[in-house]
Design a protein around this motif. Structure first.
Motif, PDB file in Angstrom:
ATOM      1  N   GLY A 125      65.803 -27.367  -7.928  1.00  0.00           N
ATOM      2  CA  GLY A 125      65.390 -28.868  -8.744  1.00  0.00           C
ATOM      3  C   GLY A 125      63.673 -29.664  -8.551  1.00  0.00           C
ATOM      4  N   ILE A 126      63.528 -29.933  -9.279  1.00  0.00           N
ATOM      5  CA  ILE A 126      61.929 -30.264  -8.589  1.00  0.00           C
ATOM      6  C   ILE A 126      62.146 -32.148  -9.638  1.00  0.00           C
ATOM      7  CG2 ILE A 126      60.617 -28.321  -8.761  1.00  0.00           C
ATOM      8  CD1 ILE A 126      58.995 -29.451 -11.614  1.00  0.00           C
ATOM      9  N   PRO A 127      60.935 -32.689  -8.773  1.00  0.00           N
ATOM     10  CA  PRO A 127      61.201 -34.587  -9.302  1.00  0.00           C
ATOM     11  C   PRO A 127      60.930 -34.605 -10.544  1.00  0.00           C
ATOM     12  CG  PRO A 127      60.396 -34.387  -7.180  1.00  0.00           C
ATOM     13  CD  PRO A 127      60.959 -32.891  -6.932  1.00  0.00           C
ATOM     14  N   VAL A 128      61.556 -34.633 -11.871  1.00  0.00           N
ATOM     15  CA  VAL A 128      60.979 -34.957 -13.028  1.00  0.00           C
ATOM     16  C   VAL A 128      59.862 -35.679 -12.779  1.00  0.00           C
ATOM     17  CG1 VAL A 128      62.260 -37.368 -13.222  1.00  0.00           C
ATOM     18  CG2 VAL A 128      62.208 -35.765 -15.674  1.00  0.00           C
ATOM     19  N   LEU A 129      59.180 -35.960 -12.344  1.00  0.00           N
ATOM     20  CA  LEU A 129      57.603 -36.768 -12.734  1.00  0.00           C
ATOM     21  C   LEU A 129      56.740 -36.242 -12.124  1.00  0.00           C
ATOM     22  CD1 LEU A 129      58.317 -40.196 -10.779  1.00  0.00           C
ATOM     23  CD2 LEU A 129      58.236 -40.118 -13.289  1.00  0.00           C
ATOM     24  N   LYS A 130      57.112 -34.821 -11.231  1.00  0.00           N
ATOM     25  CA  LYS A 130      56.145 -33.846 -11.418  1.00  0.00           C
ATOM     26  C   LYS A 130      55.636 -32.690 -12.946  1.00  0.00           C
ATOM     27  CE  LYS A 130      54.542 -33.558  -7.403  1.00  0.00           C
ATOM     28  NZ  LYS A 130      53.036 -33.218  -7.135  1.00  0.00           N
ATOM     29  N   VAL A 131      57.235 -32.873 -13.867  1.00  0.00           N
ATOM     30  CA  VAL A 131      56.877 -32.124 -15.200  1.00  0.00           C
ATOM     31  C   VAL A 131      55.917 -32.998 -15.753  1.00  0.00           C
ATOM     32  CG1 VAL A 131      58.771 -31.267 -16.270  1.00  0.00           C
ATOM     33  CG2 VAL A 131      59.096 -30.891 -13.833  1.00  0.00           C
ATOM     34  N   GLN A 132      54.969 -31.482 -16.333  1.00  0.00           N
ATOM     35  CA  GLN A 132      54.901 -32.239 -18.079  1.00  0.00           C
ATOM     36  C   GLN A 132      55.073 -31.341 -19.223  1.00  0.00           C
ATOM     37  OE1 GLN A 132      51.900 -33.655 -17.934  1.00  0.00           O
ATOM     38  NE2 GLN A 132      51.348 -34.095 -15.632  1.00  0.00           N
ATOM     39  N   ASP A 133      55.565 -30.597 -18.964  1.00  0.00           N
ATOM     40  CA  ASP A 133      56.173 -30.159 -20.366  1.00  0.00           C
ATOM     41  C   ASP A 133      57.463 -28.827 -19.795  1.00  0.00           C
ATOM     42  OD1 ASP A 133      56.598 -28.882 -22.995  1.00  0.00           O
ATOM     43  OD2 ASP A 133      53.872 -29.447 -23.259  1.00  0.00           O
ATOM     44  N   VAL A 134      58.100 -28.204 -20.498  1.00  0.00           N
ATOM     45  CA  VAL A 134      59.343 -26.890 -20.327  1.00  0.00           C
ATOM     46  C   VAL A 134      58.963 -25.904 -21.394  1.00  0.00           C
ATOM     47  CG1 VAL A 134      61.262 -26.128 -20.710  1.00  0.00           C
ATOM     48  CG2 VAL A 134      60.821 -28.217 -19.143  1.00  0.00           C
ATOM     49  N   LEU A 135      58.701 -24.866 -21.115  1.00  0.00           N
ATOM     50  CA  LEU A 135      58.023 -23.747 -22.713  1.00  0.00           C
ATOM     51  C   LEU A 135      58.633 -22.744 -22.541  1.00  0.00           C
ATOM     52  CD1 LEU A 135      54.131 -23.331 -21.375  1.00  0.00           C
ATOM     53  CD2 LEU A 135      55.481 -25.626 -22.936  1.00  0.00           C
ATOM     54  N   SER A 136      59.206 -22.277 -23.655  1.00  0.00           N
ATOM     55  CA  SER A 136      59.801 -21.148 -23.532  1.00  0.00           C
ATOM     56  C   SER A 136      58.841 -20.272 -23.464  1.00  0.00           C
ATOM     57  CB  SER A 136      60.512 -20.791 -24.981  1.00  0.00           C
ATOM     58  OG  SER A 136      59.871 -20.861 -26.149  1.00  0.00           O
ATOM     59  N   SER A 137      59.256 -18.445 -23.754  1.00  0.00           N
ATOM     60  CA  SER A 137      58.388 -17.336 -23.541  1.00  0.00           C
ATOM     61  C   SER A 137      56.886 -17.929 -23.667  1.00  0.00           C
ATOM     62  CB  SER A 137      59.024 -16.242 -23.332  1.00  0.00           C
ATOM     63  OG  SER A 137      59.454 -15.813 -23.226  1.00  0.00           O
ATOM     64  N   HIS A 138      56.082 -17.753 -23.331  1.00  0.00           N
ATOM     65  CA  HIS A 138      54.638 -17.619 -24.097  1.00  0.00           C
ATOM     66  C   HIS A 138      53.368 -16.358 -24.031  1.00  0.00           C
ATOM     67  CE1 HIS A 138      53.928 -21.732 -25.070  1.00  0.00           C
ATOM     68  NE2 HIS A 138      52.809 -21.620 -25.106  1.00  0.00           N
ATOM     69  N   ASN A 139      53.029 -16.009 -24.495  1.00  0.00           N
ATOM     70  CA  ASN A 139      51.874 -14.771 -24.905  1.00  0.00           C
ATOM     71  C   ASN A 139      50.853 -15.643 -23.125  1.00  0.00           C
ATOM     72  OD1 ASN A 139      50.856 -12.551 -24.732  1.00  0.00           O
ATOM     73  ND2 ASN A 139      48.946 -13.323 -26.679  1.00  0.00           N
ATOM     74  N   ILE A 140      50.935 -14.399 -22.104  1.00  0.00           N
ATOM     75  CA  ILE A 140      50.561 -14.282 -20.873  1.00  0.00           C
ATOM     76  C   ILE A 140      49.028 -14.039 -20.553  1.00  0.00           C
ATOM     77  CG2 ILE A 140      50.238 -14.495 -18.331  1.00  0.00           C
ATOM     78  CD1 ILE A 140      53.114 -15.908 -18.573  1.00  0.00           C
ATOM     79  N   THR A 141      47.766 -13.413 -19.813  1.00  0.00           N
ATOM     80  CA  THR A 141      46.334 -12.834 -20.121  1.00  0.00           C
ATOM     81  C   THR A 141      46.757 -13.033 -18.448  1.00  0.00           C
ATOM     82  OG1 THR A 141      45.675 -13.783 -21.927  1.00  0.00           O
ATOM     83  CG2 THR A 141      44.628 -12.129 -20.338  1.00  0.00           C
ATOM     84  N   ARG A 142      46.849 -11.612 -18.621  1.00  0.00           N
ATOM     85  CA  ARG A 142      46.915 -11.508 -16.473  1.00  0.00           C
ATOM     86  C   ARG A 142      45.426 -11.462 -16.063  1.00  0.00           C
ATOM     87  NH1 ARG A 142      49.625 -10.649 -12.798  1.00  0.00           N
ATOM     88  NH2 ARG A 142      49.295  -9.092 -10.812  1.00  0.00           N
ATOM     89  N   ILE A 143      45.283 -12.015 -14.814  1.00  0.00           N
ATOM     90  CA  ILE A 143      44.070 -12.160 -14.275  1.00  0.00           C
ATOM     91  C   ILE A 143      44.151 -11.202 -13.177  1.00  0.00           C
ATOM     92  CG2 ILE A 143      42.770 -13.657 -13.043  1.00  0.00           C
ATOM     93  CD1 ILE A 143      44.564 -16.053 -14.206  1.00  0.00           C
ATOM     94  N   PRO A 144      42.872 -10.431 -12.941  1.00  0.00           N
ATOM     95  CA  PRO A 144      42.778  -8.727 -12.251  1.00  0.00           C
ATOM     96  C   PRO A 144      42.478  -9.246 -10.687  1.00  0.00           C
ATOM     97  CG  PRO A 144      40.684  -8.826 -14.343  1.00  0.00           C
ATOM     98  CD  PRO A 144      41.977 -10.117 -14.360  1.00  0.00           C
ATOM     99  N   LEU A 145      43.072  -9.178  -9.917  1.00  0.00           N
ATOM    100  CA  LEU A 145      42.979  -9.029  -8.222  1.00  0.00           C
ATOM    101  C   LEU A 145      43.459 -10.619  -8.119  1.00  0.00           C
ATOM    102  CD1 LEU A 145      38.928  -8.616  -7.598  1.00  0.00           C
ATOM    103  CD2 LEU A 145      40.803  -6.454  -7.700  1.00  0.00           C
ATOM    104  N   ALA A 146      44.520 -11.249  -9.005  1.00  0.00           N
ATOM    105  CA  ALA A 146      45.052 -12.815  -8.390  1.00  0.00           C
ATOM    106  C   ALA A 146      46.109 -12.114  -7.951  1.00  0.00           C
ATOM    107  CB  ALA A 146      45.553 -12.967  -9.587  1.00  0.00           C
ATOM    108  N   PRO A 147      46.816 -13.002  -6.356  1.00  0.00           N
ATOM    109  CA  PRO A 147      48.220 -12.809  -6.024  1.00  0.00           C
ATOM    110  C   PRO A 147      49.538 -12.386  -7.165  1.00  0.00           C
ATOM    111  CG  PRO A 147      47.249 -14.684  -5.253  1.00  0.00           C
ATOM    112  CD  PRO A 147      46.785 -14.105  -6.627  1.00  0.00           C
ATOM    113  N   PRO A 148      50.378 -11.013  -6.408  1.00  0.00           N
ATOM    114  CA  PRO A 148      51.195 -10.594  -7.364  1.00  0.00           C
ATOM    115  C   PRO A 148      52.237 -11.950  -8.001  1.00  0.00           C
ATOM    116  CG  PRO A 148      50.975 -10.016  -5.564  1.00  0.00           C
ATOM    117  CD  PRO A 148      50.228 -11.151  -4.499  1.00  0.00           C
ATOM    118  N   GLU A 149      52.675 -13.055  -7.508  1.00  0.00           N
ATOM    119  CA  GLU A 149      53.003 -13.927  -8.025  1.00  0.00           C
ATOM    120  C   GLU A 149      51.997 -14.591  -9.244  1.00  0.00           C
ATOM    121  OE1 GLU A 149      51.127 -16.243  -4.096  1.00  0.00           O
ATOM    122  OE2 GLU A 149      52.347 -14.221  -4.923  1.00  0.00           O
ATOM    123  N   ILE A 150      50.869 -14.796  -9.522  1.00  0.00           N
ATOM    124  CA  ILE A 150      50.323 -15.417 -10.174  1.00  0.00           C
ATOM    125  C   ILE A 150      50.569 -14.489 -11.708  1.00  0.00           C
ATOM    126  CG2 ILE A 150      48.036 -15.844 -11.310  1.00  0.00           C
ATOM    127  CD1 ILE A 150      49.333 -18.064  -9.261  1.00  0.00           C
TER     128      ILE A 150
END
Length: 150
Positions: free
Chosen positions: A22-47
Motif C-alpha cells: 500500500g501507498i498513502p492515497v495522497l501520493k497517488v495521482q492516477d491509476v493506469l492500465s497498460s500503456h505504450n512505454i518507450t524504452r530509455i537507453p542506458l537506464a537502470p534495469p528497473e526503469i
C-alpha cells in the motif's frame, strides 16, 4: 462524525508477486492500465521507460525489479502514478486493489522477519485478516541519489 476519520489513514493497495502493498492515497495521482512505454537507453534495469500522460512525460518504474524480485511473466500490468520532487512516475505493479482506510493505531514497525527486499522501502506494516499489508515509502522507492551514494 469527523472525529471517526481523524485516526485513520487511506492507502491505495496493490499486489506484486502475491504480496499486498500500500501507498498513502495522497501520493497517488492516477491509476493506469497498460500503456505504450518507450524504452530509455542506458537506464537502470528497473526503469521500464517513459510514457506520455496527458502531455506530461512520465518515467515508468517496474516496482518488481526495484524490490529485487524476478521479472513478471506477462507484459500486461497496471500502474500507479505518483509524484516525487515535481516529477511524475508510473509505478508498474501486478494489480491494483482498493483504497483501504486503516486505523493509525494498527500500524506496526517492520518486523525482523520481513523480507529484506521489502524492508529497505517499507514504512511499516498493517496486519489484515490473514494478510500482511506492507506500506511502501514512495520517496525512498524513487530516490536514486540515495542508491548512488551507497
Amino acid at each position: 462524525m469527523t472525529d471517526a476519520f481523524a485516526d485513520t489513514e487511506d492507502f491505495v493497495t496493490f499486489t506484486i508477486a502475491d504480496q499486498l502493498f500500500g501507498i498513502p492515497v495522497l501520493k497517488v495521482q492516477d491509476v493506469l492500465s497498460s500503456h505504450n512505454i518507450t524504452r530509455i537507453p542506458l537506464a537502470p534495469p528497473e526503469i521500464a521507460g517513459s510514457l506520455n500522460l496527458r502531455g506530461r512525460i512520465v518515467t515508468a518504474m517496474d516496482v518488481r525489479l526495484r524490490l529485487g524480485l524476478p521479472p513478471r511473466d506477462r507484459k500486461a500490468s497496471m500502474s500507479i502514478v505518483a509524484e516525487h520532487e515535481g516529477e511524475l512516475y508510473s509505478l508498474m505493479v501486478d494489480s491494483v486493489g482498493e483504497v483501504l482506510a486503516l486505523k493509525s493505531s494498527a500500524w506496526e514497525r517492520n518486523p525482523p522477519t520481513l523480507d529484506p527486499k521489502f524492508r529497505d522501502y517499507s514504512l511499516g506494516i498493517y496486519r489484515l485478516d490473514g494478510q500482511l499489508l506492507v506500506v511502501l515509502d514512495v520517496n525512498r522507492l524513487l530516490d536514486y541519489d540515495r542508491v548512488q551514494a551507497a
